[in-house]
Write a protein that holds these residues in place. Sequence first.
Motif, PDB file in Angstrom:
ATOM      1  N   THR A  28       9.950   1.789 -35.216  1.00 36.93           N
ATOM      2  CA  THR A  28       8.715   1.576 -34.451  1.00 36.93           C
ATOM      3  C   THR A  28       8.216   2.867 -33.846  1.00 36.93           C
ATOM      4  O   THR A  28       7.026   3.035 -33.608  1.00 36.93           O
ATOM      5  CB  THR A  28       8.929   0.556 -33.319  1.00 36.93           C
ATOM      6  OG1 THR A  28       9.814   1.102 -32.319  1.00 36.93           O
ATOM      7  CG2 THR A  28       9.514  -0.735 -33.853  1.00 36.93           C
ATOM      8  N   ALA A  29       9.131   3.793 -33.560  1.00 34.11           N
ATOM      9  CA  ALA A  29       8.768   5.077 -32.957  1.00 34.11           C
ATOM     10  C   ALA A  29       9.970   6.002 -33.036  1.00 34.11           C
ATOM     11  O   ALA A  29      11.082   5.581 -33.382  1.00 34.11           O
ATOM     12  CB  ALA A  29       8.320   4.898 -31.504  1.00 34.11           C
TER      13      ALA A  29
ATOM     14  N   ARG B 120      17.038  -4.846 -26.200  1.00 37.94           N
ATOM     15  CA  ARG B 120      15.865  -5.713 -26.329  1.00 37.94           C
ATOM     16  C   ARG B 120      14.533  -4.960 -26.281  1.00 37.94           C
ATOM     17  O   ARG B 120      13.482  -5.579 -26.377  1.00 37.94           O
ATOM     18  CB  ARG B 120      15.907  -6.780 -25.244  1.00 37.94           C
ATOM     19  CG  ARG B 120      17.080  -7.738 -25.421  1.00 37.94           C
ATOM     20  CD  ARG B 120      17.172  -8.769 -24.298  1.00 37.94           C
ATOM     21  NE  ARG B 120      18.221  -9.749 -24.572  1.00 37.94           N
ATOM     22  CZ  ARG B 120      19.511  -9.548 -24.338  1.00 37.94           C
ATOM     23  NH1 ARG B 120      19.911  -8.398 -23.821  1.00 37.94           N
ATOM     24  NH2 ARG B 120      20.418 -10.473 -24.628  1.00 37.94           N
ATOM     25  N   THR B 121      14.568  -3.651 -26.095  1.00 37.13           N
ATOM     26  CA  THR B 121      13.321  -2.885 -25.991  1.00 37.13           C
ATOM     27  C   THR B 121      13.180  -1.929 -27.163  1.00 37.13           C
ATOM     28  O   THR B 121      13.980  -0.996 -27.295  1.00 37.13           O
ATOM     29  CB  THR B 121      13.282  -2.079 -24.679  1.00 37.13           C
ATOM     30  OG1 THR B 121      13.482  -2.956 -23.575  1.00 37.13           O
ATOM     31  CG2 THR B 121      11.945  -1.371 -24.526  1.00 37.13           C
ATOM     32  N   PRO B 122      12.197  -2.139 -28.050  1.00 34.25           N
ATOM     33  CA  PRO B 122      11.952  -1.168 -29.129  1.00 34.25           C
ATOM     34  C   PRO B 122      11.537   0.183 -28.541  1.00 34.25           C
ATOM     35  O   PRO B 122      10.988   0.262 -27.436  1.00 34.25           O
ATOM     36  CB  PRO B 122      10.805  -1.804 -29.928  1.00 34.25           C
ATOM     37  CG  PRO B 122      10.758  -3.230 -29.498  1.00 34.25           C
ATOM     38  CD  PRO B 122      11.262  -3.276 -28.100  1.00 34.25           C
TER      39      PRO B 122
ATOM     40  N   ALA C 120       9.109   2.004 -29.305  1.00 33.93           N
ATOM     41  CA  ALA C 120       7.659   2.095 -29.120  1.00 33.93           C
ATOM     42  C   ALA C 120       7.227   1.549 -27.765  1.00 33.93           C
ATOM     43  O   ALA C 120       6.152   1.885 -27.266  1.00 33.93           O
ATOM     44  CB  ALA C 120       6.930   1.349 -30.239  1.00 33.93           C
ATOM     45  N   GLU C 121       8.045   0.708 -27.152  1.00 31.59           N
ATOM     46  CA  GLU C 121       7.692   0.088 -25.865  1.00 31.59           C
ATOM     47  C   GLU C 121       8.471   0.706 -24.703  1.00 31.59           C
ATOM     48  O   GLU C 121       8.448   0.182 -23.597  1.00 31.59           O
ATOM     49  CB  GLU C 121       7.952  -1.416 -25.920  1.00 31.59           C
ATOM     50  CG  GLU C 121       7.131  -2.133 -26.987  1.00 31.59           C
ATOM     51  CD  GLU C 121       7.494  -3.599 -27.108  1.00 31.59           C
ATOM     52  OE1 GLU C 121       8.193  -4.120 -26.203  1.00 31.59           O
ATOM     53  OE2 GLU C 121       7.098  -4.226 -28.108  1.00 31.59           O
ATOM     54  N   LEU C 122       9.149   1.816 -24.947  1.00 34.35           N
ATOM     55  CA  LEU C 122       9.959   2.443 -23.918  1.00 34.35           C
ATOM     56  C   LEU C 122       9.063   2.971 -22.803  1.00 34.35           C
ATOM     57  O   LEU C 122       8.031   3.594 -23.056  1.00 34.35           O
ATOM     58  CB  LEU C 122      10.765   3.588 -24.533  1.00 34.35           C
ATOM     59  CG  LEU C 122      12.118   3.921 -23.936  1.00 34.35           C
ATOM     60  CD1 LEU C 122      13.041   2.710 -23.940  1.00 34.35           C
ATOM     61  CD2 LEU C 122      12.750   5.073 -24.701  1.00 34.35           C
ATOM     62  N   ALA C 123       9.447   2.718 -21.557  1.00 30.83           N
ATOM     63  CA  ALA C 123       8.666   3.156 -20.403  1.00 30.83           C
ATOM     64  C   ALA C 123       9.611   3.647 -19.313  1.00 30.83           C
ATOM     65  O   ALA C 123      10.777   3.237 -19.253  1.00 30.83           O
ATOM     66  CB  ALA C 123       7.801   2.005 -19.871  1.00 30.83           C
TER      67      ALA C 123
ATOM     68  N   ARG D  98      11.782   3.989 -16.094  1.00 35.22           N
ATOM     69  CA  ARG D  98      12.399   2.994 -15.202  1.00 35.22           C
ATOM     70  C   ARG D  98      13.395   3.699 -14.312  1.00 35.22           C
ATOM     71  O   ARG D  98      13.968   4.736 -14.669  1.00 35.22           O
ATOM     72  CB  ARG D  98      13.107   1.910 -16.018  1.00 35.22           C
ATOM     73  CG  ARG D  98      12.166   1.067 -16.857  1.00 35.22           C
ATOM     74  CD  ARG D  98      12.900   0.041 -17.676  1.00 35.22           C
ATOM     75  NE  ARG D  98      13.618  -0.921 -16.857  1.00 35.22           N
ATOM     76  CZ  ARG D  98      14.309  -1.955 -17.342  1.00 35.22           C
ATOM     77  NH1 ARG D  98      14.368  -2.142 -18.654  1.00 35.22           N
ATOM     78  NH2 ARG D  98      14.926  -2.792 -16.539  1.00 35.22           N
TER      79      ARG D  98
ATOM     80  N   ARG E  61       9.207   9.937 -17.023  1.00 39.61           N
ATOM     81  CA  ARG E  61       7.969  10.448 -17.604  1.00 39.61           C
ATOM     82  C   ARG E  61       8.105  11.950 -17.836  1.00 39.61           C
ATOM     83  O   ARG E  61       8.593  12.690 -16.986  1.00 39.61           O
ATOM     84  CB  ARG E  61       6.785  10.172 -16.675  1.00 39.61           C
ATOM     85  CG  ARG E  61       5.458  10.721 -17.196  1.00 39.61           C
ATOM     86  CD  ARG E  61       4.295  10.326 -16.288  1.00 39.61           C
ATOM     87  NE  ARG E  61       3.068  10.993 -16.675  1.00 39.61           N
ATOM     88  CZ  ARG E  61       2.309  10.641 -17.702  1.00 39.61           C
ATOM     89  NH1 ARG E  61       2.658   9.619 -18.444  1.00 39.61           N
ATOM     90  NH2 ARG E  61       1.197  11.303 -17.986  1.00 39.61           N
TER      91      ARG E  61
END
Length: 833
Positions: free
Chosen positions: A700-701, A659-661, A663-666, A668, A733
Amino acid sequence: QMGFAGYFLIVADFINWARSHREDRFPNGVPVGPGRGSGAGSLVAYSLGITDLDPLRYDLLFERFLNPERVSMPDFDIDFCQDGRDRVIEYVRGKYGAESVSQIATFGTMAAKAVVRDVGRVMEWSYTRTDELAKLIPFQPGKLITLKMAREMEPRLAEREANEEDTRELLALAGELEGLTRNVGMHAGGVLIAPGKLTDFCPLYAAQGSESVVSQLDMKGVEAVGLVKFDFLGLTTLTILDWTLRYVRRLDPASTLTLEGLPLDDPAAYRIFATGNTTAIFQFESRGMRDLVKRARPDRFEDLIALVALYRPGPMDLIPDFVERKHGRQRVEYLDPRLEPILGPTYGVMVYQEQVMQIAQVIGGYSLGAADLLRRAMGKKLPEEMAKHRETFVAGAERNGVARARANQLFDLMEKFAGYGFNKSHAAAYALVAYQTAYMKAHHPAAFMAANLSAVMDDTDKVQSFYQDAVANGLKVLPPDVNASDYRFVPVDGRTIRFGLGAIKGTGESAIGAIIAARDGGHAGEHRGQEGRRATDAAAGPFASLFELCERIDKRIVNRRAIEALARAGAFDALDADRARLLASVGIALEVAERRAREAAQVSLFGADEAEPLASPQLAQVQPWDEPQRLAEEKAALGFYLSGHPFTRYRTEIAHFVRTPLAELAPRSESVLLAGVVASARTQMTRRGKMAIVMLDDGTAQVEVSVFSELFEAHRDILREDRPLVIQGKVSRDEFTGGVRVVAERLLDLRAARERFARQLRLSMNGEASAARLRQLLEPYRNGSCPVAIRYFNGAAACEVRLGDDWRVTPDDGLVDSLRAWLQPENVEFVYG
């Protein structure tokens, strides 16, 4: 040898000449066009610091550049528009005499890998065997690996040396030769200007077949004998700015836009920095710099100068203080009120070498020339010299009303910062070019991005990056079109760019130039011959078909490979959208064109009044490409997907469990699922064995994923380019790049993902469906894990029947494709829950 005055006169004369040659036309007098170069006029580095920025306003100290109190001359480094660099060297030869100007030699040495290959060749080893041995020598960027180090780092090399006599002999000979000079080259930018004939000062060297001479002394040798080295370098960013201005004038002939006339307080330009929209912005493109400008949110030119100076090893430690003080979250304090005018532009943080010099002048009573010597001594950290300067500074500070303890404290601070302080004149020049690129991106985005795309046409990765940035900034990039495109990318209007034919792999500038000459009229080259004259003398205009194009072009310049590359890239879509048919017809079209040319020549020779009309040729009839094949061929020609993306066909299905593209990966703490197609995969050796770095792309990325040895060995067969891949992994990160780092814990191809997440395969069938055909399609995939359900309906009723466990299937793409071809795609779906 030259002296301060002579050196300064060269600098002044040279800058004045270069500024006077900012031409609006190319060197050969023709306007902007495909495959042409650019003028010589744009300058950067010290020249910009001197000529285009007000040195008084920005405290750019001339003594930092030329100082009569300094014994040695400084390096003179100047960057030019890439296309004008050769003109600069020719000017210098003409101005100071060819006998007084030369370029500077460099000496290539026999490093470990090279010496092994050379000795292997002399010992008549096969290439494969020599290459195998050379590849055992480790490679580390920026570090010289010797044969001795290689033996310690690579046990297999030491083992082969111990066990194989001929290997031992080769390495012994290589060890004798290692480090010796192998060849003479020419420094990329170094130019030597002597006050008289060069032969009076240094030996010269001319390569065989060349009239250009180079000094036989390298860069350090030239300085040791008292001569001055000038660096004339080509800076692509200046070429991009030059092309941008030309494109702006092409779109608006009445435009009076110049780089010198740009206001340095434009809010839209500073928004480019503050939002981190810095792709294609000089010096601000890296992820780390992008993160910095988003935190700092620069809103004045002085901030840009400071950021350029701070973002490098050493001064980086000062970045948090700079950001906090800029936004008022940290108090700014000064050891002496007289420091405020000096350190105020950087919020009390000592950033520049010039600030150290000014403090020495204002507080310590130094002249600026002597302050430059203090700055140099601090940078070199010479204890005896520093002790003398401390006494001089403290004494001068006491005369200016500063207590001895406070003066020593201030000197300690200066000594700390001078070690890694940056030259402000240099930073200011870089910041100005950075600001100019940001202004163009904010106000003339199509012209600016077209120039950037044109500058990197040979690097498909960079073309893709700039293309994605252009789309993200709301620009439209039209596909390549043989009837509309130029060699370079060109702006169609303020928000639209036309893809350049030169960016298609397998074409070449000569071939594209010949096609454009046939289309627009003009000459494809100086030596065209009879066939070339026929091509360009024919009526110009758009091509109506592939056959017409092949008849009108010069086929000695445009070969079959180039035309096939254009077909794969979609450059003929306006003529015929079936790329498979066009590609299959290229050979036919060239053959027909050759035959018609021969028959036309024969008719002309015998003077017949009329030739019999030839039958109209027909395109080959072949199976059209499906979407994956079309995109794969497009990627082969362009290096990336332009008209679509292979993940699109899987996106809706995979969205049920990922559910996470990207481009929106962060970052976790828990594992996450991510998916895309494999854009590329490379391997590298680690202590734990071979691992893979997979570039995952979902449209998207793109994200790099590390796949360590055990997982890689178990699943290397599914890491295939352009194939879908589902990854379960940890996202953290990446402190080095400022982005995210992904380490894979589990890899699934689409079949394995369906087996894990799908509840059933549902087929919708009407009353006319054939049970026998269904059995035939399911049979090869039986005894899998996925249940099959039939949703059946006719005119009177509908029902859903789940087949028995014997008819569970393996959810392979082959099964799905055959079912969709039979029942239509919308009637075949996996149910997730």
